[in-house]
Design a protein around this motif. Sequence first.
Motif, PDB file in Angstrom:
ATOM      1  N   ALA A 145       0.336   7.165   2.645  1.00  0.00           N
ATOM      2  CA  ALA A 145      -0.460   8.326   2.317  1.00  0.00           C
ATOM      3  C   ALA A 145      -0.199   9.575   3.203  1.00  0.00           C
ATOM      4  O   ALA A 145      -1.159  10.364   3.376  1.00  0.00           O
ATOM      5  CB  ALA A 145      -1.977   8.116   2.118  1.00  0.00           C
TER       6      ALA A 145
ATOM      7  N   THR B  92      -8.340   4.804  -5.839  1.00  0.00           N
ATOM      8  CA  THR B  92      -7.389   4.831  -4.859  1.00  0.00           C
ATOM      9  C   THR B  92      -5.946   5.026  -4.905  1.00  0.00           C
ATOM     10  O   THR B  92      -5.117   5.056  -4.024  1.00  0.00           O
ATOM     11  CB  THR B  92      -7.442   3.252  -3.984  1.00  0.00           C
TER      12      THR B  92
ATOM     13  N   ALA C 246      -3.663   7.825  -2.974  1.00  0.00           N
ATOM     14  CA  ALA C 246      -3.233   7.907  -1.971  1.00  0.00           C
ATOM     15  C   ALA C 246      -1.704   8.328  -1.816  1.00  0.00           C
ATOM     16  O   ALA C 246      -1.315   9.101  -0.961  1.00  0.00           O
ATOM     17  CB  ALA C 246      -2.991   6.366  -1.376  1.00  0.00           C
TER      18      ALA C 246
ATOM     19  N   TYR D 251       0.660  -1.172   0.089  1.00  0.00           N
ATOM     20  CA  TYR D 251      -0.091   0.041   0.051  1.00  0.00           C
ATOM     21  C   TYR D 251       0.905   1.331  -0.050  1.00  0.00           C
ATOM     22  O   TYR D 251       1.805   1.258   0.668  1.00  0.00           O
ATOM     23  CB  TYR D 251      -0.788  -0.039   1.148  1.00  0.00           C
TER      24      TYR D 251
ATOM     25  N   ARG E  78      -1.280  12.079  -1.876  1.00  0.00           N
ATOM     26  CA  ARG E  78      -1.743  13.016  -0.443  1.00  0.00           C
ATOM     27  C   ARG E  78      -0.302  13.184   0.341  1.00  0.00           C
ATOM     28  O   ARG E  78      -0.112  14.316   0.820  1.00  0.00           O
ATOM     29  CB  ARG E  78      -2.499  11.984   0.352  1.00  0.00           C
TER      30      ARG E  78
ATOM     31  N   LEU F  96      -2.403   5.155   5.733  1.00  0.00           N
ATOM     32  CA  LEU F  96      -2.674   4.387   4.679  1.00  0.00           C
ATOM     33  C   LEU F  96      -4.333   4.677   4.259  1.00  0.00           C
ATOM     34  O   LEU F  96      -5.149   5.099   5.051  1.00  0.00           O
ATOM     35  CB  LEU F  96      -2.740   2.864   4.729  1.00  0.00           C
ATOM     36  N   TYR F  97      -4.478   4.717   2.895  1.00  0.00           N
ATOM     37  CA  TYR F  97      -5.889   4.652   2.528  1.00  0.00           C
ATOM     38  C   TYR F  97      -6.361   3.335   1.842  1.00  0.00           C
ATOM     39  O   TYR F  97      -5.536   3.119   0.777  1.00  0.00           O
ATOM     40  CB  TYR F  97      -5.901   5.889   1.400  1.00  0.00           C
TER      41      TYR F  97
END
Length: 831
Positions: free
Chosen positions: A114, A285, A288, A111, A291, A126-127
Amino acid sequence: ELQDALTFSDVVTILQRMDVNLLETNEDRRMTIAFDKLQLNLKSAVGLGRKTLTPGAKDAIFAGTGLTRQQQIKVTIASANMDLVRAKVNRVVRETPKLCEIIEPVKCRYYSIASSPEVHPNELHLYVDHLKYDTLSAVARTSPLLASREDLVHNRGAASNYIVSKSLPRYYLAIEAIATQAGFSRTSDYESLVQDLKFHLTDKRRTILKHQAHLDDDEIDSIIKRAKSYRGGETIFKNLMKAIEEEIKNKPDPRDMSVVLRTIPSPRFRLPETPVPCIMIAGGTGIAPFRSFWQQLAISPRPPSGSKHLLIIGVRTRKNLIFEDEILVMVKSGIMDVEIIFSRDECKPNFSGNKITYEDAPGRRGWVDKIIEGPGMQERLASIVQEEGGHLFLCGNGGLAKTAVEAVERSLCRNIGDVQGKMELEKMVAENRMVLDIFTSLKQPETREGINLSELCRCNDFAKVRKGEKGTEDRLLLVINASVYDMANFFRLHPGGDAMLKLYVGMDATKAWDAVEHSKAPEVVAMLEMFDTKMTLRHVEANLNDNEFDWYSNGWKAMTMTLVEIQNAMSLCFQQNWDEGAYSVAEEGLGEHFTVWEGKAVWKPKRSLLKGEFFISTHNRLWSAFLPSLLGDDFDELRSGMVMPGEDYVRMTSLLIDQLPETREHRICDAVCPLLKIELDKASRVENEIAMPSHLQSFMEQLRDADDELLESIKERLIVGLQVFETHKSPLLPAFCGTFDKCIVGMMNDLADFITKIASLAIAYFGEANVLEVANMPNLTRGGISLLGSDNLGTIVHKYIDGDGEIQLGVLDGHIDTENDVPKCPMHLGA
């Protein structure tokens, strides 16, 4: 366990069941007594630690059985055979892989972080989108008419569900889990609730509830009892929520909330060290990592040009857009501009207020390519990329990445021209100014079209030099793990350059893929989705018997793959060292001249003497290394499988092996490379001249055509043989022997014609006397067919070394190191 459990008493019992006539008697009682006594003796022997019928223990074992000497020998032999059976069983047990060896371990999920470590030094954000989807059970797939909603299987993403279970309160997890497993929705009526809860909360689903919501049996029963007791105007779902809240909301949480993770640096997907404008393209998504980018950009120096950064977001609906407040702050602070497009909503964002609002915009629905190629955006992209040296980052699934990259290329080409636009895209990849972060997305099972090996091996003409291709000239296919990918548009985007990809087009590249450990990198695996053709390589081996399988796999298939690899290596060498570019500023002004052959003058760009040296090296590689390798073990396997060889086959075999290497034409072919070196040396003595003479360049052009034609002709004959295996269940029937015979004889004829043609070319260009003078030199290095069966065969070896994932490859041109322990491997010929 089998080894310890199988004793000789078991052996005798097995023998008794298998063959009641073992003792050659019809007296059942006598036979029974004999076997009973024998079993007792054997048990005693086993108890004493004896595991085999040794001669010393034989008398004690047979004592009292009443068996004759001949009968004892039969029992001994039968028991010895069971020893072999036991040994075979033991070997099978040892060689059978464990369950954990058969099933691949679940790969860790990656992942994007973020959050910026400078903005949130003690936190990591995390998103994660909680993946939930339904699939049909086996009953529903095979017998739809018998299926009910009980046959609908609810699935959750392994990693995302794990993170959700660790981050959300148990109250929310219980509501969602019970609602899903009970099989009712928010709009269910009260009368259906009792039936739903009774019918659908089976023992299996109770177990699921206990796992997902961390509920025990008492809590589940209490929740159901509470929900049933509520009556009135509330919906069933609200009653359920109320029951769960009263039951567990204020209870202590029994879960372990810790999460095991590790951070993996991304050396390429990161903001540039110098302040330059950045273009960020996000899908879903994929927002992420950006960001963390905009958090860092907010505290970093602005680009000197004053340009703003650009964020392009593509999501389904406005409900799917997150971080709206932060995006609005970045827009109002003047740090970046934001473009948002929805695939299911026709609206545009308005950033003028205290929060993002949306205005109706009929026709604005679409994907990110609509923004990239929209009015005014093409000029801005070109300015950021070309004039300001900006960086482009993209994060999304493979489909979005492919769409976005193609849109960026089209946008650049429209604004600065086709040639300059494509070059700019390649330059961005080479300078690490265009970086993709691609992730896999959920896919339902799909039916893939099959492609045969005979069709795959034709899809490798990346140099565009062959004529008459059967509709495959625009496809450059390779296979990884049976899936087929088109590399035609990936060459310019591959961070490692295009050479490695070009060496494997038309082939199965799975071994090379695993060798460089790409299979262990999820982001690399995800990138393949951009170039997936939705085809799979058909494997015919499963339909063949042992003899057919060996001949196909070790002969026809192996030789075809070797030839395609040689063809790729030759095309790559000619393309890089003959067709493309200049090696110095002086070469750029060489201009053009006429090259003449058979009375026809062709206007060709002049080639430098340095390119002539590279040309000689490339042709020598084919003559001294590749051809002997091609006609070595694989071709021997091809010929050895012939069942009914014809007269032409016998004649050409004798000519190829016994006669042709000693002919004048073959010695002239051996002399071609030394002769070219002599001619180049003469041309280099001309003062201030760096271009090859016209006649020398013309000869090299003809020589290259002959090399290409030989390999292509042999490949087409191999394809005919492959097609017999691909289209017939019994390819070794006598009806097909003539086809195989013609293919193999044709290959030998092609080689003989090639040698004759090269010899004729050399004599026509340089004169018979000059050619024979070199050909008769005593220390002339032999090549071609003369190396068959020789220890001096030019062997290609490969050394995979890895600390940094790099590969070192070497070629031993004509001098094999017999002490070298690197195994011969048909990979990366001529890399």
